[in-house]
Design a protein around this motif. Structure first.
Motif, PDB file in Angstrom:
ATOM      1  N   ALA A  10       4.374 -12.385  -7.634  1.00 53.10           N
ATOM      2  CA  ALA A  10       3.838 -11.181  -8.272  1.00 53.10           C
ATOM      3  C   ALA A  10       2.326 -11.041  -8.123  1.00 53.10           C
ATOM      4  O   ALA A  10       1.794  -9.940  -8.203  1.00 53.10           O
ATOM      5  N   ASN A  11       1.621 -12.156  -7.934  1.00 54.17           N
ATOM      6  CA  ASN A  11       0.163 -12.098  -7.817  1.00 54.17           C
ATOM      7  C   ASN A  11      -0.310 -11.795  -6.404  1.00 54.17           C
ATOM      8  O   ASN A  11      -1.487 -11.922  -6.106  1.00 54.17           O
ATOM      9  N   ASP A  12       0.594 -11.397  -5.544  1.00 51.33           N
ATOM     10  CA  ASP A  12       0.270 -11.072  -4.156  1.00 51.33           C
ATOM     11  C   ASP A  12      -0.350  -9.678  -4.100  1.00 51.33           C
ATOM     12  O   ASP A  12       0.300  -8.683  -4.418  1.00 51.33           O
ATOM     13  N   SER A  13      -1.627  -9.595  -3.707  1.00 50.73           N
ATOM     14  CA  SER A  13      -2.310  -8.294  -3.660  1.00 50.73           C
ATOM     15  C   SER A  13      -1.664  -7.349  -2.658  1.00 50.73           C
ATOM     16  O   SER A  13      -1.648  -6.127  -2.861  1.00 50.73           O
ATOM     17  N   SER A  14      -1.103  -7.897  -1.577  1.00 51.64           N
ATOM     18  CA  SER A  14      -0.470  -7.037  -0.581  1.00 51.64           C
ATOM     19  C   SER A  14       0.791  -6.384  -1.128  1.00 51.64           C
ATOM     20  O   SER A  14       1.154  -5.277  -0.724  1.00 51.64           O
ATOM     21  N   VAL A  15       1.468  -7.056  -2.067  1.00 52.18           N
ATOM     22  CA  VAL A  15       2.656  -6.478  -2.690  1.00 52.18           C
ATOM     23  C   VAL A  15       2.288  -5.189  -3.408  1.00 52.18           C
ATOM     24  O   VAL A  15       2.964  -4.164  -3.267  1.00 52.18           O
ATOM     25  N   ARG A  16       1.227  -5.228  -4.182  1.00 46.32           N
ATOM     26  CA  ARG A  16       0.817  -4.033  -4.922  1.00 46.32           C
ATOM     27  C   ARG A  16       0.365  -2.927  -3.977  1.00 46.32           C
ATOM     28  O   ARG A  16       0.648  -1.741  -4.213  1.00 46.32           O
ATOM     29  N   ARG A  17      -0.322  -3.273  -2.912  1.00 49.61           N
ATOM     30  CA  ARG A  17      -0.729  -2.255  -1.937  1.00 49.61           C
ATOM     31  C   ARG A  17       0.486  -1.623  -1.284  1.00 49.61           C
ATOM     32  O   ARG A  17       0.529  -0.410  -1.059  1.00 49.61           O
ATOM     33  N   ASN A  18       1.487  -2.441  -0.976  1.00 43.18           N
ATOM     34  CA  ASN A  18       2.687  -1.920  -0.330  1.00 43.18           C
ATOM     35  C   ASN A  18       3.480  -1.016  -1.269  1.00 43.18           C
ATOM     36  O   ASN A  18       4.067  -0.022  -0.839  1.00 43.18           O
ATOM     37  N   ILE A  19       3.508  -1.363  -2.550  1.00 42.26           N
ATOM     38  CA  ILE A  19       4.207  -0.512  -3.515  1.00 42.26           C
ATOM     39  C   ILE A  19       3.497   0.843  -3.633  1.00 42.26           C
ATOM     40  O   ILE A  19       4.149   1.898  -3.667  1.00 42.26           O
ATOM     41  N   VAL A  20       2.179   0.835  -3.685  1.00 40.57           N
ATOM     42  CA  VAL A  20       1.416   2.084  -3.740  1.00 40.57           C
ATOM     43  C   VAL A  20       1.668   2.917  -2.494  1.00 40.57           C
ATOM     44  O   VAL A  20       1.791   4.143  -2.551  1.00 40.57           O
ATOM     45  N   MET A  21       1.765   2.248  -1.352  1.00 40.83           N
ATOM     46  CA  MET A  21       2.027   2.957  -0.101  1.00 40.83           C
ATOM     47  C   MET A  21       3.400   3.633  -0.121  1.00 40.83           C
ATOM     48  O   MET A  21       3.569   4.749   0.345  1.00 40.83           O
ATOM     49  N   MET A  22       4.387   2.952  -0.704  1.00 42.75           N
ATOM     50  CA  MET A  22       5.746   3.488  -0.728  1.00 42.75           C
ATOM     51  C   MET A  22       5.943   4.529  -1.819  1.00 42.75           C
ATOM     52  O   MET A  22       6.787   5.421  -1.687  1.00 42.75           O
ATOM     53  N   ALA A  23       5.188   4.422  -2.907  1.00 46.96           N
ATOM     54  CA  ALA A  23       5.351   5.366  -4.016  1.00 46.96           C
ATOM     55  C   ALA A  23       3.984   5.868  -4.474  1.00 46.96           C
ATOM     56  O   ALA A  23       3.559   5.611  -5.608  1.00 46.96           O
ATOM     57  N   PRO A  24       3.269   6.590  -3.599  1.00 44.96           N
ATOM     58  CA  PRO A  24       1.896   6.991  -3.917  1.00 44.96           C
ATOM     59  C   PRO A  24       1.787   8.011  -5.043  1.00 44.96           C
ATOM     60  O   PRO A  24       0.736   8.145  -5.666  1.00 44.96           O
ATOM     61  N   SER A  25       2.866   8.749  -5.321  1.00 45.77           N
ATOM     62  CA  SER A  25       2.782   9.821  -6.309  1.00 45.77           C
ATOM     63  C   SER A  25       3.216   9.380  -7.698  1.00 45.77           C
ATOM     64  O   SER A  25       3.231  10.184  -8.620  1.00 45.77           O
TER      65      SER A  25
END
Length: 203
Positions: free
Chosen positions: A138-153
């Motif tokens: 869960a502390n993976d910064s790339s995970v959060r970036r990827n989630i934002v990329m997939m659900a930006p709205s």
């Protein structure tokens, strides 16, 4: 992504090495360091005219000169951690057999007893090395970036999402990585070596 089979490293040692090298650096930088490490220490093989390198063993890392390891790009702290892990692997105090008898939380705690292995590294080792799909880094910064990329709205509650996917929340990690590659046009593309050479093969 239908039919995705989660990839695993060939052994616990290889999972340790990759988790340590990839700590707090970009994927590109970590991949280049790993490539240099493998080429510097791994035994060369020639297959169909293509040069390949066997992933170096714990014994090889323990016997390597510090200057050589430094030249691969490994920081001083990562070199020390690698040697701690290699010593534990060679001595038998850390092994897949020992971790197999533990629940994932117990295994993560045992991994974290090695100085330099924190919660993120332990989760990656369990997921990528032992196929424990009930863990999520869960502390993976790339995970959060990827989630934002997939659900930006929309704002995604990662904690609730991971909890809802138990006990296979680790699959989300792989799907997010694949989504990132797909967005970059990297799915199905040939790997490009940081050294212009063929990638390593596992022993």
């Amino acid at each position: 992504m239908r039919g995705l089979k989660p990839p695993r490293y060939a052994c616990l040692w290889e999972a340790f090495v990759n988790a340590i090298v990839f700590q707090q650096v970009s994927l590109a930088a970590a991949s280049a360091i790993t490539q240099r490490l493998v080429v510097a220490l791994g035994a060369p093989l020639l297959y169909a005219g293509v040069p390949l390198y066997v992933f170096p063993s714990a014994e090889q890392v323990l016997g390597a000169d510090d200057a050589l390891l430094h030249a691969t790009g490994l920081s001083a702290s990562k070199r020390v951690t690698l040697r701690r892990v290699a010593t534990a692997i060679v001595a038998g105090s850390m092994s897949e057999r020992l971790l197999a008898a533990c629940t994932s939380p117990q295994a993560a705690a045992r991994l974290s007893e090695i100085k330099g292995i924190g919660p993120w590294s332990a989760a990656v080792i369990l997921l990528r090395g032992l196929g424990r799909l009930d863990v999520f880094p869960a502390n993976d910064s790339s995970v959060r970036r990827n989630i934002v990329m997939m659900a930006p709205s929309q704002r995604v509650d990662l904690v609730r999402t991971v909890a809802a996917l138990q006990p296979q929340q680790g699959l989300l990690y792989y799907h997010l990585l694949l989504a990132r590659l797909e967005a970059r046009g990297g799915l199905g593309a040939a790997s490009v070596s940081a050294l212009g050479r063929a990638p390593a093969i596992s022993s």
